[in-house]
Design an enzyme around this catalytic site. Structure first.
Site, short mmCIF file in Angstrom:
data_model
loop_
_atom_site.label_atom_id
_atom_site.label_comp_id
_atom_site.label_asym_id
_atom_site.label_seq_id
_atom_site.Cartn_x
_atom_site.Cartn_y
_atom_site.Cartn_z
N SER A 102 0.82 -1.21 0.00
CA SER A 102 0.00 0.00 0.00
C SER A 102 0.86 1.27 0.00
O SER A 102 0.49 2.27 -0.61
CB SER A 102 -0.96 0.00 1.18
N ARG A 106 0.35 4.10 -2.91
CA ARG A 106 0.03 5.50 -2.60
C ARG A 106 0.98 6.48 -3.28
O ARG A 106 0.74 7.68 -3.30
CB ARG A 106 0.06 5.72 -1.09
N ASP A 119 -0.06 -20.31 -9.37
CA ASP A 119 -0.64 -21.66 -9.33
C ASP A 119 0.10 -22.59 -8.37
O ASP A 119 1.32 -22.45 -8.18
CB ASP A 119 -0.58 -22.30 -10.72
N THR A 127 7.45 -12.86 -11.83
CA THR A 127 7.60 -11.67 -12.67
C THR A 127 6.60 -10.61 -12.22
O THR A 127 5.43 -10.90 -12.01
CB THR A 127 7.41 -12.02 -14.16
N GLU A 129 4.80 -6.88 -13.02
CA GLU A 129 4.41 -6.01 -14.13
C GLU A 129 4.21 -4.61 -13.55
O GLU A 129 3.15 -4.30 -13.01
CB GLU A 129 3.11 -6.53 -14.75
N GLN A 174 11.28 -19.99 -14.05
CA GLN A 174 11.78 -18.71 -14.58
C GLN A 174 12.70 -18.03 -13.58
O GLN A 174 12.51 -18.09 -12.38
CB GLN A 174 10.63 -17.80 -14.99
#
Length: 193
Positions: A102, A106, A119, A127, A129, A174
């Protein structure tokens, strides 16, 4: 059922849940804080005229490694891929949900666009984004807390967990920010259309 701090500790202590490197101070009441690694994938905006999920656009992104002691600067409106410092290995009966912190939200930092679900059976670095929706650049420091992973006990272990051969789990194992492999979702039959 959302795992509490004590259940997260039990899962780690039993070897059921793998986190490397692990710092017990990252355990929160109902999640585990995740830290930012030093690798980022930036988009090469001049290489392609558009992004086509059906194509393997190998040169769409470039890997950038931040030097020790330096931040990565994410400018307003920019989107980059990053990764967690920690490698996670989830057992077949736990699923995860990645959320941002948070304090960073902000400031205008979005931690994931749509891919916050982890999963059961997944093993690897998650990764991230990252998007800057603020009006000013944001400095991203390797090692900083960037998100939190909540873990959920499933009603029963997954019959076919992530990483099973039949699933075609594209991101199993990965390391670092991994670009999209969405083109693998298109069959050769679709390609001939």
């Amino acid at each position: 059922m959302l795992l509490s701090d004590r259940d997260i500790r039990k899962s780690i202590d039993s070897g059921d849940l793998g986190i490397d490197p692990f710092d017990p101070l990252l355990i929160q009441p109902s999640s585990i804080d995740v830290r930012m690694d030093r690798y980022f994938r930036v988009f090469n905006n001049s290489k392609y005229t558009h992004i086509d999920p059906k194509l393997n656009q190998d040169e769409l992104t470039s890997l950038v490694e931040v030097a020790d002691g330096d931040p990565f600067v994410l400018h307003p409106g920019e989107f980059v891929l990053a990764a967690t410092l920690e490698k996670f290995t989830l057992p077949h009966h736990l699923a995860g949900r990645l959320e941002g912190k948070s304090s960073l939200g902000r400031l205008g930092l979005l931690t994931h666009s749509t891919a916050g679900f982890i999963d059961p059976g997944f093993s690897g670095h998650i990764t991230l984004e990252l998007s800057n929706v603020a009006n000013l650049p944001i400095t991203l420091w390797p090692g900083m807390k960037v998100g939190q992973l909540a873990l959920f006990m499933m009603s029963s272990p997954a019959e076919t967990p992530y990483g099973s051969g039949s699933l075609g789990s594209k991101y199993q194992g990965q390391r670092g920010p991994t670009p999209s492999k969405g083109y693998l979702n298109f069959s050769s039959e679709q390609d001939s259309d």
